[in-house]
Scaffold this motif. Structure first.
Motif, short mmCIF file in Angstrom:
data_model
loop_
_atom_site.label_atom_id
_atom_site.label_comp_id
_atom_site.label_asym_id
_atom_site.label_seq_id
_atom_site.Cartn_x
_atom_site.Cartn_y
_atom_site.Cartn_z
N GLU A 432 0.81 -1.22 0.00
CA GLU A 432 0.00 0.00 0.00
C GLU A 432 0.85 1.27 0.00
OE1 GLU A 432 -2.31 -0.55 3.48
OE2 GLU A 432 -3.78 -1.91 2.54
N LEU A 433 2.14 1.14 0.25
CA LEU A 433 3.01 2.32 0.31
C LEU A 433 3.39 2.84 -1.06
CD1 LEU A 433 5.44 1.08 3.12
CD2 LEU A 433 3.46 2.59 3.39
N GLY A 434 3.34 2.00 -2.08
CA GLY A 434 3.73 2.42 -3.42
C GLY A 434 3.82 1.23 -4.36
N SER A 435 4.34 1.47 -5.54
CA SER A 435 4.30 0.45 -6.58
C SER A 435 5.59 -0.35 -6.74
CB SER A 435 3.97 1.11 -7.93
OG SER A 435 4.95 2.09 -8.26
N ASN A 436 6.71 0.18 -6.25
CA ASN A 436 7.99 -0.46 -6.54
C ASN A 436 8.82 -0.61 -5.27
OD1 ASN A 436 10.17 -1.56 -7.94
ND2 ASN A 436 11.04 0.44 -8.41
N VAL A 437 8.82 -1.80 -4.68
CA VAL A 437 9.61 -2.09 -3.49
C VAL A 437 10.98 -2.57 -3.93
CG1 VAL A 437 9.75 -3.41 -1.35
CG2 VAL A 437 7.51 -2.74 -2.26
N THR A 438 12.04 -1.94 -3.43
CA THR A 438 13.39 -2.30 -3.85
C THR A 438 14.29 -2.77 -2.71
OG1 THR A 438 14.05 0.04 -3.69
CG2 THR A 438 13.37 -0.78 -5.85
N ASP A 439 13.84 -2.68 -1.47
CA ASP A 439 14.65 -3.18 -0.35
C ASP A 439 13.78 -3.35 0.87
OD1 ASP A 439 16.89 -4.14 0.87
OD2 ASP A 439 18.03 -2.28 0.81
N LEU A 440 14.11 -4.32 1.71
CA LEU A 440 13.45 -4.48 3.01
C LEU A 440 14.42 -5.11 3.99
CD1 LEU A 440 10.88 -7.43 3.10
CD2 LEU A 440 12.52 -7.16 1.27
N ARG A 441 14.41 -4.59 5.24
CA ARG A 441 15.32 -5.04 6.27
C ARG A 441 14.62 -5.05 7.63
NH1 ARG A 441 19.17 -7.54 3.51
NH2 ARG A 441 19.89 -6.26 1.78
N ILE A 442 14.71 -6.19 8.33
CA ILE A 442 14.20 -6.30 9.69
C ILE A 442 15.25 -5.77 10.65
CG2 ILE A 442 13.36 -7.88 11.47
CD1 ILE A 442 12.53 -9.79 9.21
N ASP A 443 14.83 -5.03 11.67
CA ASP A 443 15.80 -4.42 12.58
C ASP A 443 16.34 -5.47 13.56
OD1 ASP A 443 14.82 -3.23 15.67
OD2 ASP A 443 13.50 -4.50 14.49
N PRO A 444 17.44 -5.18 14.25
CA PRO A 444 18.07 -6.18 15.12
C PRO A 444 17.24 -6.62 16.31
CG PRO A 444 19.65 -4.45 14.55
CD PRO A 444 18.30 -3.98 14.09
N SER A 445 16.14 -5.94 16.61
CA SER A 445 15.27 -6.39 17.70
C SER A 445 14.12 -7.25 17.20
CB SER A 445 14.70 -5.18 18.45
OG SER A 445 13.69 -4.54 17.69
N GLY A 446 13.82 -7.17 15.91
CA GLY A 446 12.70 -7.90 15.35
C GLY A 446 11.37 -7.20 15.51
N ALA A 447 11.38 -5.95 15.94
CA ALA A 447 10.13 -5.21 16.15
C ALA A 447 9.78 -4.29 15.00
CB ALA A 447 10.21 -4.39 17.44
N ARG A 448 10.75 -3.96 14.15
CA ARG A 448 10.51 -2.99 13.09
C ARG A 448 11.00 -3.54 11.75
NH1 ARG A 448 12.36 1.09 17.20
NH2 ARG A 448 10.62 2.52 17.60
N LEU A 449 10.45 -2.95 10.69
CA LEU A 449 10.84 -3.30 9.33
C LEU A 449 11.05 -2.01 8.55
CD1 LEU A 449 11.15 -5.59 7.15
CD2 LEU A 449 8.75 -5.15 6.59
N ALA A 450 12.20 -1.90 7.90
CA ALA A 450 12.47 -0.77 7.01
C ALA A 450 12.31 -1.23 5.58
CB ALA A 450 13.89 -0.23 7.23
N VAL A 451 11.61 -0.46 4.76
CA VAL A 451 11.42 -0.79 3.36
C VAL A 451 11.69 0.44 2.50
CG1 VAL A 451 9.77 -2.67 3.75
CG2 VAL A 451 8.93 -0.34 3.52
N VAL A 452 12.20 0.20 1.31
CA VAL A 452 12.39 1.26 0.33
C VAL A 452 11.35 1.06 -0.75
CG1 VAL A 452 13.95 2.33 -1.33
CG2 VAL A 452 14.85 1.43 0.83
N VAL A 453 10.49 2.05 -0.91
CA VAL A 453 9.39 1.98 -1.87
C VAL A 453 9.39 3.25 -2.72
CG1 VAL A 453 6.92 1.63 -2.20
CG2 VAL A 453 8.05 0.63 -0.20
#
Length: 578
Positions: A432-453
């Motif tokens: 839902e954030l956009g049309s083109n996802v190019t990266d995703l990374r879970i943080d070292p605690s496992g509580a957050r996710l960073a994505v590049v869209v």
């Protein structure tokens, strides 16, 4: 990026007291990048503006804006600039808006006893209740009216809320961290908050904030042993000569031994990371919370919960021609084992225990992609294939690999044996954030996710029960970077590293709340950057030439991006935990 979003040349960034160590870095003094619109906490000597006799109305409004940054006693400093009636009715708690600069114009005209000014500014963020900063954009326009009272100009008309210039915000506020527990209750998750830079009751303030719970969007990703029923009261031992800090809790229920340790971990690390002096005598209604620590807790007593544990530098890299290569003091050499035979490697990650690897391969630029997984000393196994595979990234708790396949299917893969288990989970919160996802990374605690869209970076929360992305929690950070982000990686639990398409500030760090954006050294790196990673004090980037590393703890004059021995002019990808 427009020139309007560029700051003047930045020589160094100063940290306010209590700002996270990894959230503040000094730029090389001989490097002169034009820096993006950077939030950089500062701590100059603070002077409190007061009305000056016979002050011109525009200057009075400007002093009022400066005084508005002081929130003590319901913005008492700012209310001095208002008429008694306006001072009584002004709702300063409605909203706090931070602008790049407040511009005034006398569009409403001026008479002998009446003046009106329009305040305009470019919004860079808002400060929500509880000290929660939110990255924001847009324009602010407000009308401020003044009248003469006993021969002196005073403000009698103004909208609810507070407008603060960015420089004043960083002069009067400092970033602190509250810590909450992961879903497994064995690790801590930082929740940055902004509080007054100088306050005598900082310890009590932080603990009371802990009791209010995590920020919106993080509630279903973390746990807390500090209930909202608890409050802090002055201790009967306050004023004695013992070193450290006494925190006496009232309304705290009886906790098990394990829950007491978890409670202490939240409180102790929250206080210690904000430089509140220890040891920390935690009491319940005047009695020690745990008799074993009657003289106070230290961070060593809750070392297993250290939110920023030591991390080893990168030990492996991935090359398309030679597969996995091992890095040591002598440089790069083929890694022993079957992963050296993997060809066409494009992206890779390693599990946090260092035993498992995941590699995305693909010989041709437009050909299919395969996700290979397995133990470091075993044969790679194909987990999935598709036209595109974004990732991989490892979850720090369950050790499973995440990847987004064909832009729509979010997979969670259990590694082990000859047949990896593949589970498809709900990707809609990301798509839902956009049309083109190019990266995703879970943080070292496992509580957050960073994505590049769509060349922008977003951070969202993962459910503490299911581990899946939580709808409605993703928000963009680093808005001033523009739409040129290529990749993201977690530097630690509170900071991400971002690679960009631009040659100007090609690698930056952003605090998890979006408040602090800092460019890293530009020495010996040429954008665009296609991949970034981090491990401990080192940050890694793949620019248009090769894989580079930067020692962020080196002396300022020595912060160069350096090639890795044995990989000079060879296209290689970083392989780090996560």
């Amino acid at each position: 990026m427009t020139r309007a979003r560029l700051l003047t040349i930045l020589v160094s960034l100063l940290c306010a007291t209590g700002v996270v160590a990894t959230g503040c870095a000094t730029l090389p003094s001989s490097s002169s990048p034009q820096v993006i619109d950077t939030f950089a906490p500062a701590s100059p000597d603070l002077s409190v503006p007061t009305p000056v006799p016979d002050q011109e109305p525009d200057l009075l409004v400007r002093d009022f804006i400066k005084a508005s940054a002081l929130a003590d006693q319901r913005h008492a400093a700012a209310r001095q600039f208002l008429t008694p009636e306006a001072a009584e009715s002004w709702d300063a708690s409605a909203e706090t808006t931070i602008v790049l600069r407040a511009d005034l114009s006398a569009e409403g005209g001026r008479s002998a006893d009446r003046a009106e000014y329009t305040l305009r500014g470019e919004k860079v963020g808002t400060l929500d209740p509880g000290g929660i900063f939110r990255d924001d954009a847009g324009q602010v326009e407000e009308t401020i009216g003044l009248t003469r009272t006993d021969g002196q100009w005073r403000i009698d008309e103004l909208p609810p809320g507070v407008v603060i210039e960015r420089t004043e915000f960083f002069s009067t506020y400092a970033q602190r961290e509250l810590f909450f527990l992961t879903g497994t209750a064995d690790a801590l998750v930082p929740d940055p908050r902004w509080t007054a830079a100088d306050r005598n009751d900082l310890g009590y303030s932080l603990v009371n904030l802990l009791a209010t719970g995590p920020r919106p969007g993080l509630e279903d990703a973390v746990l807390s042993r500090v209930p909202d029923s608890v409050s802090v009261r002055p201790s009967e031992s306050d004023g004695d000569d013992r070193p450290g800090t006494t925190i006496d809790f009232t309304g705290l229920p009886v906790l098990s031994s394990q829950a007491t340790t978890q409670f202490a971990a939240q409180v102790v690390w929250t206080l210690a990371r904000s430089d509140v002096p220890g040891p920390y005598r935690l009491e319940r209604d005047g009695a020690p919370l745990d008799e074993r620590y009657a003289e106070g807790w230290t961070t060593e007593d809750v070392r297993d919960f250290d939110p920023y544990p030591a991390v080893e530098p990168m030990r492996y890299a991935l090359t398309a021609a030679d597969g996995l290569v091992q890095l040591d003091a002598g440089g790069a050499r083929p890694a022993d084992g079957p992963w050296s035979g993997v060809r066409g490697g494009r992206r890779a990650a390693m599990s946090y225990d260092g035993r498992t690897v995941a590699v995305v391969t693909g010989e041709a630029d437009s050909g299919p992609r395969r996700l290979m997984v397995g133990a470091l000393d075993s044969q790679p196994v194909e987990a999935t294939t598709g036209r595109s595979v974004i990732g991989p990234t490892f979850h720090p708790v369950d050790g499973r690999v995440w990847a987004l396949v064909d832009g729509t299917r979010l997979l969670r893969i259990g590694v082990g044996g000859d047949d990896p288990s593949v589970q498809e989970i709900d990707a809609r919160p990301i798509l839902e954030l956009g049309s083109n996802v190019t990266d995703l990374r879970i943080d070292p605690s496992g509580a957050r996710l960073a994505v590049v869209v769509d060349n922008m970076v977003f951070i969202g929360a993962l459910s503490d029960e299911t581990g899946q992305p939580l709808a409605g929690t993703f928000r963009q950070i680093g808005r001033t970077l523009g739409e040129n982000v290529t990749s993201a990686a977690w530097r630690d639990r509170s900071t991400i590293v971002v690679g960009r398409e631009t040659s100007e500030a090609p690698v930056v760090t952003i605090s998890v709340d979006g408040a602090i954006t800092e460019p890293l050294s530009q020495r010996n790196i040429s954008g665009p950057v296609s991949a970034v990673a981090a491990a401990g004090r080192e940050v890694y980037a793949v620019d248009q030439r090769s894989l580079l590393r930067l020692d962020t703890a080196a002396e300022t004059s020595d912060r160069y991006w350096r090639e890795i021995n044995g990989l000079a002019a060879i296209r290689a990808e970083p392989v780090v935990a996560g």
